[in-house]
Design a protein around this motif. Sequence first.
Motif, PDB file in Angstrom:
ATOM      1  N   SER A   1      -1.676  -6.037  -1.096  1.00  0.00           N
ATOM      2  CA  SER A   1      -1.781  -6.748   0.183  1.00  0.00           C
ATOM      3  C   SER A   1      -1.158  -5.922   1.307  1.00  0.00           C
ATOM      4  O   SER A   1      -1.697  -5.855   2.415  1.00  0.00           O
ATOM      5  N   SER A   2      -0.053  -5.264   1.012  1.00  0.00           N
ATOM      6  CA  SER A   2       0.603  -4.448   2.035  1.00  0.00           C
ATOM      7  C   SER A   2      -0.291  -3.299   2.470  1.00  0.00           C
ATOM      8  O   SER A   2      -0.465  -3.025   3.666  1.00  0.00           O
TER       9      SER A   2
ATOM     10  N   LYS B   1      -3.215  -4.569   4.541  1.00  0.00           N
ATOM     11  CA  LYS B   1      -2.781  -5.008   5.872  1.00  0.00           C
ATOM     12  C   LYS B   1      -2.578  -3.838   6.812  1.00  0.00           C
ATOM     13  O   LYS B   1      -2.983  -3.873   7.972  1.00  0.00           O
TER      14      LYS B   1
ATOM     15  N   LYS C   1      -4.732  -3.322  10.156  1.00  0.00           N
ATOM     16  CA  LYS C   1      -4.068  -3.370  11.459  1.00  0.00           C
ATOM     17  C   LYS C   1      -4.470  -2.192  12.326  1.00  0.00           C
ATOM     18  O   LYS C   1      -4.688  -2.309  13.528  1.00  0.00           O
TER      19      LYS C   1
END
Lengths: 342, 303
Positions: free
Chosen positions: A109-110, A113, A117
């Motif tokens: 997930s990191s 993301k 972004k």
Amino acid sequence: MDETVAEFIKRLFLKIPMTEMMTILKAWDFLSESQLQTVNFRQRKEPLVQELVLLCEEKCASLNDAALLDIIYTQVHRHQKLWDVFKMNKGPVLTGEDIDLFDIEQFKSSFTKILRKALKNVTVSFRDAEENAVWIRIAWGTHHTKPNQYKATYVVYYPQTPYVFMSLSRLKRNTPLLDQALMIASKHHQIVKMDLRSRYLDSLKAIVFKQYNQVFETHDSAAPLQETSLWLHTNMDLRVIHENKVEKERVQRVTQETFGDCPQPRLEFAQYKLETKFKSNLNGGILADREEPLRCLIKFSSPHLLEALKSLAPAGIADAPLSPLLTCIPNKGMNYFKIKDK
Amino acid sequence: MEPANTLREDGECKGGILAHLERLETQMNRSHKRFEGPQRTQAEESTLGTRIHKLRLLRDKLRAEVKQRQAEIEASAASTEPDQTLETSEQEVLETKLENLKALLQAYHFTGLSGKLTSRGVSVCIHTAFDGNLLDSYIVDLVIEKPLWIHHHSVPVFIPLEEIAAKYLQTDVQHFLFSLCEHLNGYAGRKYQADRLQSDFAAFLAGPLQRNSLCNVLSFTYKVELGGQSFLFCARLLYKDLTVTLPTDVTVTHRGTDALSTSWEEQRVSHENLFRTTSLHKAFTSFAGGEKLNMSLPPCYFH
């Protein structure tokens, strides 16, 4: 189903050889057993692919499903890509914090993301593989364009190790972003590119993790090591005498000590960039008195470079022991060298 | 002597006289010899006698020499005897040392470490075990050179072998081996527990067991039944020390929006303590109603 997705899936199916079609479809696990049973796999490729695409449409295949199929295809045909090796460092370690409490879900997930972004349009897919490796596929777009599914970057990461393998991305401008995402998601501070490159991902893995596919001298068996040299034993004809038998045995022994008995990891080339002063035995000559270093590039190519190097001395082409610049390749984990005068 | 022959025809007197004279001559010669014999034998006897005497003297002399030599040898033999006893005692000492070393190596074997000489160095085999079960073995091939280096190994990639080697390999090989042994045993123990949980207690799990390569972060959701009610608990086990097989941090939370009643809260806390003190599969065995684990027992640590 989106037209672009349908087209993408169709092209993927067309790439897959007929012999592998069934295994890849089973690994993909998107089309059900009952659906696959309705398909005639004996027909020619184009009509078969059309049938499969229709089935995918029925099941509303998404872009992520298609990306997963792409990963599976690449995993099977991993040698079609050229892989670079990167090593990550944790940086200064604070006591009590050096244990890697790696959580795969957090990582995924990191990572996603961070990429999303920076670039609004990016497709990120993950697939776990053998030995706890995670394959990451990234299709890059920009703020204004959709991701290009046909030029995806592949990253193979072994969690809780510092090593990452990446397929060379043609879209070089995204490399810094990718590096950053990897570092932050895996909690490292630095990523360094190693001077190691090859098509054979498994060989790179064997070199970097110092694990060769081999029969270790097992502690239980008393069986002698296999004879790897045939040079001294091919001619059992008693009328033939081997000259230099002692020398040949010495060469065998030295070769065995340097390379071991196991099959060597597979590399296709070794490249040496020399920046050294020209040394010549002849007095005079154009290059002899130059003060500046001579720059030249030497490249050794072979379908299997390390096995070729191993057979040089027994074949009589080179002296044993070979130059350490050649034999250090697996131990140092490099096949790109820059040599300067000390 | 021809006249003697020619005169025989004449008469026996002439032949006779010469022949007679000859006979007398020969007789005389013979008697001379007879007379000379004893004299000669006497001379011979005396020479022989002196010879015998000389030989006897020589014999006695040699006998005396032999005796002397023998005495010398015996004397030296007597002085070497204490050396021989010294050799045997040294040999005994060496033999006992060898026996001790063999026993030590065997003892190490029980700790899971065994070694074998190779052409360039030493191949060390580390056997791992947990809870009375023998688990995987790993091999490390060391090359004995300055500096000592690892040729190849079968240690999993996520074990921090490079770090351990950087810390200890050059300065204290024993420490390096023991540290590696601890890491491998810790990993093997955690992996065993995670595998057992997945295989034997899948019925309790609501969802897959999440684990990482080192098996030092485990999270799972499981069902708990108490008095007709059933709840879902989420457990997250962290093993911050890579050499341990019991978690350093345990959090058990309740999956759901309503707050827990006191009895359920007690259950939750007891489960947290249980995971902190017992191996995973044993904890689940107790949930299955197997052994009732006595919480007052001191915690046991498996290595």
